[in-house]
Design an enzyme around this catalytic site. Structure first.
Site, mmCIF file in Angstrom:
data_model
loop_
_atom_site.group_PDB
_atom_site.id
_atom_site.type_symbol
_atom_site.label_atom_id
_atom_site.label_comp_id
_atom_site.label_asym_id
_atom_site.label_seq_id
_atom_site.Cartn_x
_atom_site.Cartn_y
_atom_site.Cartn_z
ATOM 1 C CE LYS A 148 -4.038 1.886 2.512
ATOM 2 N NZ LYS A 148 -4.916 1.717 3.696
ATOM 3 C CB SER A 174 -8.430 3.429 2.845
ATOM 4 O OG SER A 174 -7.499 2.834 3.744
ATOM 5 C CB SER A 195 -8.553 0.529 5.745
ATOM 6 O OG SER A 195 -9.245 1.749 5.734
#
Lengths: 100, 478
Positions: free
Chosen positions: B82, B157, B181
């Site tokens: 990420k 997210s 997330s």
């Protein structure tokens, strides 16, 4: 108590947060704020046991031994490279005190 | 064993590790398969913000280590990371214009650990800006598409990390989880996702959102893969004072028959009928395997999301005050120093980020701090105590990860409806407890077959219990 946000409130908050919100966006943001505040306002109806001092958690302090965590200057170049404006290894910023 | 899959990129970590050792494939072939799949599909899915060029030295070193017969499971495995986790020398932008040009000056501790294990990094994945969102629509660089239905979101997210693994553009990935997330996108893309115990994994080198909530965690195609990643990245770290040593929590025996607590009252409404049916069927399956079910009561849970939407923006507004346009990142220059700050922040932050900074500023302002922040913090204590009590009569707590499958892009345009996506997942962040989402079948929406997930929470430090019950759901032998 449910707080109600006016465009003027949002403008003040923006100034505190170092943001600028355009006049035309203020009413929309204030309306969104109202709906978020109404949602989190549910907390009003929640009766909590009377607190006796600050909440005790299972958190403990964590210390490291004194001493240099890394070689002096190890990261200097990489950090200085990211500076938008610099003189040598020094970060340049605007002069804020003026001697008139 | 013959490989029946179309591409090496479709393998799990355990399958790939075995094939590397039996010389059915090389590290280079595995990398090439993943990199080719990633570059072929990324234009469509937008899962990666950047694909890295192959690190030949790392690939050769991994191959040599496997040849020596003494390599960790993750050696030679290509992973997606990420964009809010720092990899030295690479941009780490948190999908924000604010950090579009920011190059990481050091490796996050999780990256150091993965490097030591011989893992490879395919690229950095798209996300909601600064991890604020539940759909990956709030990225400054375009939304991520759900591989199961491109009109839908992959969740967020960590939507890029989820989509990359679900579409076989990586073997596994890392995300971060502040309110769901990792677990919510895992549920929306048919993956296993873990939010570890607060303090189990170092956050040194993770771009902070809510510091009392954030954890880094893995996405995998199986429970075994998720566990392998967690076992590699966990551990106390002198660079993160919030990490805890291994003896901090009482570790329960991950026994064969577990007591599953279900908060029946909470599940009475608000869940799609077919999601509820799949949940009930999964629980029946677990019962048939010898686990037992107890009804538990978590009355304060209905306030968990309002509590979260006070605490998280408060911490976010504080954390994001560091982005001032002075030392790194976007640097707008204007008449005065104050204008430099304001212009950099106004141009650098997207709409949702600004909204949460303003909300955080509001709940922390002197007139409202008692009504909001202090009340929310106290409620968080009550919620945690309720969970502790519930865990006296059960070993894990189960509910669906989300009330519905993945929604369509643009469908949740008002902030509160988007926030409701995390209604079940936020509690694990507020209590600090570990939680796992595991696929529990599919439901159909408008001719799209969409995955859904079951969510388990365990007492702090008890990830092993989560892996045990998760493997019961997937039918894996750990």
């Amino acid at each position: 108590m449910t707080a109600h946000a006016t465009p003027d409130d949002v403008k003040k908050l923006a100034a505190l947060a170092r943001l600028s919100v355009s006049e035309k966006d203020l009413p929309k943001l204030a309306a969104e704020f109202d709906s978020i505040l109404a949602y989190i306002g549910q907390l009003d109806e929640l009766a909590l046991p009377k607190a006796e001092g600050p909440r005790v958690t299972d958190v403990v302090n964590s210390f490291r031994a004194d001493g240099a965590p890394h070689e002096k200057g190890e990261f200097t170049k990489k950090i200085v490279d990211a500076f938008p404006q610099k003189e040598g290894n020094a970060l340049s910023v605007k002069q804020i005190i003026v001697n008139d | 064993m013959t490989n029946l899959k179309n591409s090496l990129a479709e393998l799990t970590i355990t399958e790939a590790a075995r094939m590397l050792r039996t010389k059915e494939c090389t590290v280079r072939e595995l990398w090439d398969a993943c990199a080719a799949a990633a570059s072929a599909q990324n234009e469509k899915l937008n899962a990666y913000l950047e694909l890295f060029v192959a690190d030949d030295a790392a690939i050769d070193a991994a191959q040599a280590r496997i040849g020596s017969g003494d390599a960790p499971l993750l050696c030679g495995i290509p992973l997606a990371i990420k964009d809010n986790i720092l990899i030295e020398g690479h941009i780490a932008s948190a999908a924000s214009k604010m950090l579009e040009n920011y190059k990481a000056t050091y490796d996050a501790t999780v990256i150091t650990k993965l490097r030591a294990a011989g893992a490879l990094f395919l690229g950095r994945t798209n996300m909601d800006e600064f991890a604020m969102g539940s759909s990956t629509e709030h990225s400054a660089f375009g939304r991520v598409k759900n591989p199961y239905d491109h009109a839908r979101v992959p969740g967020g997210s960590s939507g890029g990390s989820a989509a990359a693994v679900a579409a076989h553009m990586a073997i596994a990935s890392l995300g971060t989880d502040t309110g769901g997330s990792i677990r919510q996108p895992a549920a929306h893309t048919g993956l296993v996702g873990l939010k570890p115990t607060y303090g189990a994994v170092s956050r040194s080198g993770a771009i902070a959102l809510g510091s009392s909530l954030d954890q880094i965690g893995p996405f995998g195609k199986s429970v075994a893969d998720t566990k392998a990643l967690f076992d590699t990245i966990k551990g106390a770290d002198t660079l993160d004072a919030t990490t805890t040593p291994p003896d901090t929590y009482i570790v329960r025996d991950a026994k064969k028959s577990l007591r599953i607590g279900i908060p029946m009252r909470l599940l009475e409404e608000g869940i799609d009928a077919d999601v509820r049916a799949a949940f009930d069927a999964t629980i029946e399956k677990l019962k048939s395997e010898g686990h037992t079910v107890v009804d538990i009561s978590l009355p304060t849970s209905k306030y968990a999301l309002p509590v979260y939407y006070v605490i998280m923006p408060a911490e976010a507004s504080t954390n994001l005050s560091r982005y001032d346009g002075i030392r790194y990142g976007l640097a707008e220059r204007s008449a005065t120093l104050l204008d430099d700050y304001i212009d950099s922040r106004t141009k650098g932050f997207g709409a949702e980020t600004q909204r949460r900074i303003l909300l955080g500023t509001f709940v922390l302002s002197s007139g409202y701090i008692d009504a909001y922040y202090r009340k929310a913090d106290a409620a968080r204590g009550v919620l945690t105590a309720e969970y502790d009590t519930a865990f006296e009569s059960c070993d894990v707590i189960a509910f669906p990860t989300t009330p519905s499958p993945a929604f369509k892009a643009g469908e949740k345009s008002d902030p509160v409806s988007m926030y409701l996506e995390d209604v079940f997942t936020v509690t694990a962040n507020l209590t600090g407890m570990p939680a796992l989402s595991v696929p529990m079948g599919t439901v159909v929406r408008e001719e799209s077959t969409l995955p859904i997930g079951i969510h388990f929470t365990a007492p702090k430090g008890n990830e092993e219990i989560l892996f045990k019950i998760g493997a019961s759901v997937t039918g894996e032998q750990l």
